[in-house]
Write an enzyme that holds these catalytic residues in place. Sequence first.
Site, PDB file in Angstrom:
ATOM      1  N   ASN A   1       0.858  -1.179   0.000  1.00 52.04           N
ATOM      2  CA  ASN A   1       0.000   0.000   0.000  1.00 52.04           C
ATOM      3  C   ASN A   1       0.903   1.241   0.000  1.00 52.04           C
ATOM      4  OD1 ASN A   1      -1.601   2.243   0.929  1.00 52.04           O
ATOM      5  ND2 ASN A   1      -3.141   0.779   1.642  1.00 52.04           N
TER       6      ASN A   1
ATOM      7  N   ARG B   1       4.568  18.495   0.950  1.00 55.45           N
ATOM      8  CA  ARG B   1       5.319  19.626   0.425  1.00 55.45           C
ATOM      9  C   ARG B   1       4.719  20.194  -0.859  1.00 55.45           C
ATOM     10  NH1 ARG B   1      10.576  20.433   2.587  1.00 55.45           N
ATOM     11  NH2 ARG B   1      10.727  22.095   1.023  1.00 55.45           N
TER      12      ARG B   1
ATOM     13  N   HIS C   1      -5.576   3.412  -1.419  1.00 54.99           N
ATOM     14  CA  HIS C   1      -6.855   3.628  -0.745  1.00 54.99           C
ATOM     15  C   HIS C   1      -7.201   5.115  -0.838  1.00 54.99           C
ATOM     16  CE1 HIS C   1      -9.613   2.505   2.872  1.00 54.99           C
ATOM     17  NE2 HIS C   1     -10.091   3.560   2.246  1.00 54.99           N
TER      18      HIS C   1
ATOM     19  N   GLU D   1      -8.721   0.089  -2.905  1.00 53.39           N
ATOM     20  CA  GLU D   1      -9.632  -0.157  -1.800  1.00 53.39           C
ATOM     21  C   GLU D   1     -10.271   1.143  -1.334  1.00 53.39           C
ATOM     22  OE1 GLU D   1      -7.085  -2.113   1.059  1.00 53.39           O
ATOM     23  OE2 GLU D   1      -6.598  -0.206   2.029  1.00 53.39           O
TER      24      GLU D   1
ATOM     25  N   HIS E   1      -3.888  -4.771   7.701  1.00 51.06           N
ATOM     26  CA  HIS E   1      -4.014  -3.733   8.720  1.00 51.06           C
ATOM     27  C   HIS E   1      -3.125  -4.055   9.923  1.00 51.06           C
ATOM     28  CE1 HIS E   1      -6.155   0.025   9.637  1.00 51.06           C
ATOM     29  NE2 HIS E   1      -5.802  -0.258  10.873  1.00 51.06           N
TER      30      HIS E   1
ATOM     31  N   HIS F   1       1.544   1.007   6.067  1.00 51.22           N
ATOM     32  CA  HIS F   1       2.120   1.849   7.113  1.00 51.22           C
ATOM     33  C   HIS F   1       3.368   1.220   7.733  1.00 51.22           C
ATOM     34  CE1 HIS F   1       2.093   4.875  10.304  1.00 51.22           C
ATOM     35  NE2 HIS F   1       2.364   3.891  11.146  1.00 51.22           N
TER      36      HIS F   1
END
Length: 237
Positions: free
Chosen positions: A7, A18, A43, A70, A190, A214
């Site tokens: 992701n 920026r 996403h 997603e 997740h 992440h």
Amino acid sequence: MTKLSVNVNKIATLRNARGGNVPDLLKVSRDLESFGAQGITIHPRPDERHIRYQDARDLKTIVKTEFNIEGNPIPKFIDLVLEVKPEQVTLVPDSIEAITSNAGWNTIKYKDFLTDVIKTFKQAGIRTSIFVDPDPKMIRGAKEVGTDRIELYTESYATDYELNKEKAIRPFIEAAKSAKELGLGINAGHDLSLDNIQYFAKNIPNLLEVSIGHALISEALYLGLDNVVNMYLHKLK
């Protein structure tokens, strides 16, 4: 082997901070594939605070592996997916103000809605997956709405992993067994990370794909993107 889809939302977040094009989302996505990633996930949200809708259009022209979009199937999202036609669409019931996804679908309550949306995507030749908690009732509901796959929402596993990994994974094993019996493909995502991914992949039968953003991008700040992608691939073998 379970496929790794990366992701790239966090890359877009950094770019947008920026206002320019650094880092270049398209180049990073191409590089991730060259490092071994087997898919690219985005996403987009209505406020386009990270992934922009135009990013989805641009990525379609350069992603050579599997492109997964997603999001919450609001009309604008549905129109985008039908225009871009990724290999997979993953439906997530996140509210507009949500910082990140925080629950799976109630596939019983939203049965009619999900059935209609999934039918629309499948008629366009797009594989469908829906985000669900590890609840056998919700997985049976997922089968009834016609989805091809489910994506197990793994935050509770990640949160409880350090406390008691056997207990943390138990509901996911049962959910995966239910999905297999119903003929549903299984994805997951997740808060999966280098710390907990291997145990999850080892214990979840028929796990087809994990989507990780992440944690992977955060880990890459220390380890480098090429290195961290291959560390995930090694753990998923």
